[in-house]
Design a protein around this motif. Structure first.
Motif, PDB file in Angstrom:
ATOM      1  N   MET A   1       0.831  -0.643   0.310  1.00 36.82           N
ATOM      2  CA  MET A   1       0.164  -0.181   0.246  1.00 36.82           C
ATOM      3  C   MET A   1       0.980   1.087   0.037  1.00 36.82           C
TER       4      MET A   1
ATOM      5  N   VAL B   1      -3.892   8.212   5.981  1.00 36.19           N
ATOM      6  CA  VAL B   1      -5.432   7.736   5.838  1.00 36.19           C
ATOM      7  C   VAL B   1      -6.535   8.522   6.791  1.00 36.19           C
TER       8      VAL B   1
ATOM      9  N   ARG C   1     -11.064   3.772   8.675  1.00 32.00           N
ATOM     10  CA  ARG C   1     -10.647   2.436   8.274  1.00 32.00           C
ATOM     11  C   ARG C   1     -12.567   1.605   7.982  1.00 32.00           C
TER      12      ARG C   1
ATOM     13  N   ILE D   1      -9.685  10.183   3.422  1.00 31.04           N
ATOM     14  CA  ILE D   1      -9.190   9.590   2.533  1.00 31.04           C
ATOM     15  C   ILE D   1      -9.496   7.860   3.738  1.00 31.04           C
TER      16      ILE D   1
ATOM     17  N   GLU E   1      -9.949   4.368   3.855  1.00 32.06           N
ATOM     18  CA  GLU E   1      -9.097   2.928   3.370  1.00 32.06           C
ATOM     19  C   GLU E   1     -10.668   1.712   3.388  1.00 32.06           C
TER      20      GLU E   1
ATOM     21  N   TYR F   1      -7.597  -4.014  -0.921  1.00 32.82           N
ATOM     22  CA  TYR F   1      -7.729  -2.423  -0.390  1.00 32.82           C
ATOM     23  C   TYR F   1      -7.888  -1.341  -1.531  1.00 32.82           C
TER      24      TYR F   1
ATOM     25  N   LEU G   1      -8.474   2.659  -1.639  1.00 31.21           N
ATOM     26  CA  LEU G   1      -7.890   4.084  -0.510  1.00 31.21           C
ATOM     27  C   LEU G   1      -8.580   5.143  -1.859  1.00 31.21           C
TER      28      LEU G   1
ATOM     29  N   GLN H   1     -10.915   8.902  -2.132  1.00 31.97           N
ATOM     30  CA  GLN H   1     -11.295  10.047  -1.387  1.00 31.97           C
ATOM     31  C   GLN H   1     -12.409  11.223  -0.948  1.00 31.97           C
TER      32      GLN H   1
END
Length: 78
Positions: free
Chosen positions: A1, A6, A9, A36, A38, A72, A74, A76
């Protein structure tokens, strides 16, 4: 990653469609623009569903990948 900072989560490991995207929708509503998130998942359908979710709702998918059978993402918030 990557080294992206982040803010939040969301662990959806073990859940299957449509639960990961439903949980994503609920959590992202609570974030501020620019935050952000995750997302961790084990459901392969998230590889299709999460990019579509982001495109449809105006969020930016910064990164996605797979490591040790965990997907995973990420994201925004737009």
């Amino acid at each position: 990653m990557s080294e992206i900072k982040v803010s939040h989560r969301l662990d959806t490991k073990g859940l299957y469609c449509p639960e990961p995207v439903m949980m994503l929708h609920t959590q992202i509503d609570d974030l501020a623009a620019g935050d952000i998130l995750e997302v961790l998942a084990t459901d392969p359908s998230t590889k299709r569903d999460i990019p579509k979710f982001c495109a449809f709702l105006g969020h930016e998918l910064l990164e996605q990948g797979e490591k040790e059978s965990i997907y995973y993402y990420l994201i925004q918030k737009g």
